[in-house]
Design an enzyme around this catalytic site. Structure first.
Site, PDB file in Angstrom:
ATOM      1  CG  HIS A  54      -2.904   1.204  -2.892  1.00 49.13           C
ATOM      2  ND1 HIS A  54      -1.717   0.813  -2.461  1.00 49.13           N
ATOM      3  CD2 HIS A  54      -3.658   0.365  -3.800  1.00 49.13           C
ATOM      4  CE1 HIS A  54      -1.301   0.285  -3.463  1.00 49.13           C
ATOM      5  NE2 HIS A  54      -2.604  -0.192  -4.273  1.00 49.13           N
TER       6      HIS A  54
ATOM      7  CG  LEU B 105      -1.977  -1.070   1.333  1.00 52.58           C
ATOM      8  CD1 LEU B 105      -2.871  -0.997   2.581  1.00 52.58           C
ATOM      9  CD2 LEU B 105      -2.587  -1.316  -0.043  1.00 52.58           C
TER      10      LEU B 105
ATOM     11  CB  SER C 101       2.582  -1.886  -5.857  1.00 52.82           C
ATOM     12  OG  SER C 101       1.447  -1.442  -5.045  1.00 52.82           O
TER      13      SER C 101
HETATM   14  P1  AMP Z   1      -3.374  -2.234  -7.001  1.00 53.46           P
HETATM   15  O1  AMP Z   1      -2.842  -2.589  -5.733  1.00 53.46           O
HETATM   16  O2  AMP Z   1      -1.975  -1.726  -7.883  1.00 53.46           O
HETATM   17  O3  AMP Z   1      -4.242  -3.468  -7.768  1.00 53.46           O
HETATM   18  O4  AMP Z   1      -4.130  -1.015  -6.828  1.00 53.46           O
HETATM   19  C1  AMP Z   1      -5.411  -1.398  -6.122  1.00 53.46           C
HETATM   20  C2  AMP Z   1      -6.196   0.193  -6.498  1.00 53.46           C
HETATM   21  O5  AMP Z   1      -5.570   1.150  -6.142  1.00 53.46           O
HETATM   22  C3  AMP Z   1      -6.708   0.233  -7.826  1.00 53.46           C
HETATM   23  O6  AMP Z   1      -7.917   0.608  -7.842  1.00 53.46           O
HETATM   24  C4  AMP Z   1      -5.789   1.256  -8.512  1.00 53.46           C
HETATM   25  O7  AMP Z   1      -6.344   1.957  -9.448  1.00 53.46           O
HETATM   26  C5  AMP Z   1      -5.536   2.188  -7.152  1.00 53.46           C
HETATM   27  N1  AMP Z   1      -4.538   3.008  -7.338  1.00 53.46           N
HETATM   28  C6  AMP Z   1      -3.125   2.366  -7.387  1.00 53.46           C
HETATM   29  N2  AMP Z   1      -2.124   3.540  -7.838  1.00 53.46           N
HETATM   30  C7  AMP Z   1      -2.878   4.577  -7.686  1.00 53.46           C
HETATM   31  C8  AMP Z   1      -2.565   6.173  -7.589  1.00 53.46           C
HETATM   32  N3  AMP Z   1      -1.260   6.521  -8.040  1.00 53.46           N
HETATM   33  N4  AMP Z   1      -3.588   6.791  -7.392  1.00 53.46           N
HETATM   34  C9  AMP Z   1      -4.727   6.580  -7.383  1.00 53.46           C
HETATM   35  N5  AMP Z   1      -5.247   5.313  -7.246  1.00 53.46           N
HETATM   36  C10 AMP Z   1      -4.209   4.351  -7.338  1.00 53.46           C
END
Ligand code: AMP
Length: 284
Positions: free
Chosen positions: A39, A35, A188
């Protein structure tokens, strides 16, 4: 202060039923962990809209088309739980692979149309895997609201489509991309960039924003996109998978900037695949 960690569907359902009996609105924030502030911004938005917020942590093997990427994906559950507690998230749901995909699991949720092209063209099976797990998370948690980042814009559109098509009674809430001070979209995967590549990485967002501005000023779409592609390679990126102008509303290809657009990119830097997108105002 700590956040309760739940690992089974059974335990999850028992807790959510208790919340429902108290009339609480439930929100879910699906993540793969590691995270960061992106997130956490979703979690904060969720806490403002729902009475109870479940953050899910599941590194979904079905959405990785590349085994090395799955193996290298950061796993930091303890630190993740530590970041969620002070925000006031109500549950971290972190099932293992056998809980999500028990022996004999045979179902795939496949969304056509919006999942084709862009990332869909370069990551075979990715959106099927993502759509399958997100559908399961929606049905397991029975949430009223789900929060997704615009950073993964095609994913957001695929999720909206599947919720609508399958009549899942959930509101999909889009949250803006959170960036580092130098413009790099938080991801991430950024921790896998070397020091040298970390310095190059923010050039991508700078080029995107500059290109969006030129398109709005009326520059030729084809020529401007070609120049932007070259600029990304000159900045030090090794490969541009795609750089496309799409309609903001539905991600349909856009050959004329006569409505709000979105510029989307995927590019490789030092063995790390980065994606980003920015809004493009209609041509003046
Ligand atoms: P992930 O853990 O990469 O699958 O992302 C989980 C959620 O966090 C998804 O809805 C992503 O679009 C969101 N997310 C990831 N990076 C960002 C960011 N830089 N800004 C806003 N939301 C993000």
């Amino acid at each position: 202060m700590s956040v309760p960690i739940v690992r089974t569907v059974r335990e999850l359902r028992a807790e959510v039923s208790a919340w429902r009996r108290q009339g609480f609105r439930v929100g879910v924030v699906p993540t793969m962990g590691a995270l960061h502030e992106g997130h956490l911004s979703l979690v904060r938005t969720a806490l403002g809209r729902a009475d109870r917020v479940i953050v899910t942590l599941f590194v979904n093997p079905k959405q990785f088309n590349n085994a090395a990427d799955l193996a290298a994906y950061p796993r930091t559950e303890e630190a993740d739980a530590g970041k969620l507690a002070p925000l006031g998230a109500h549950m971290l749901y972190a099932p293992d692979v056998a809980e999500m995909y028990p022996d004999g699991f045979s179902t795939t949720v496949s969304v056509s149309g919006v999942s084709e092209g862009l990332c869909g063209a370069f990551r075979p099976g990715h959106f099927d895997g993502m759509a399958t797990v997100v559908t399961k998370l929606f049905l397991q948690t029975g949430s009223d609201l789900a929060f997704f980042g615009e950073k993964d814009l095609q994913q957001l559109h695929v999720v909206r489509r599947l919720a609508r098509d399958l009549d899942i009674p959930i509101e999909i809430v889009a949250c803006p991309t959170v960036r580092e001070e130098d413009g790099l979209a938080l991801s991430s995967r950024n921790v896998r960039l070397s020091t040298e590549h970390r310095l190059i990485a923010p050039r991508l967002a700078k080029i995107l924003f500059a290109t969006a501005g030129r398109l709005t000023e009326g520059a030729s779409i084809d020529e401007t996109l070609l120049e932007a592609r070259n600029a990304i390679l000159e900045a030090g990126y090794q490969q541009v998978e795609y750089l496309e102008l799409r309609a903001n509303e539905d991600l349909a290809p856009l050959s004329k900037l006569d409505r709000p657009g979105r510029l989307l990119v995927a590019a490789w830097l030092g063995g790390v695949r980065l994606i980003d997108n920015v809004p493009v105002a209609p041509a003046r």
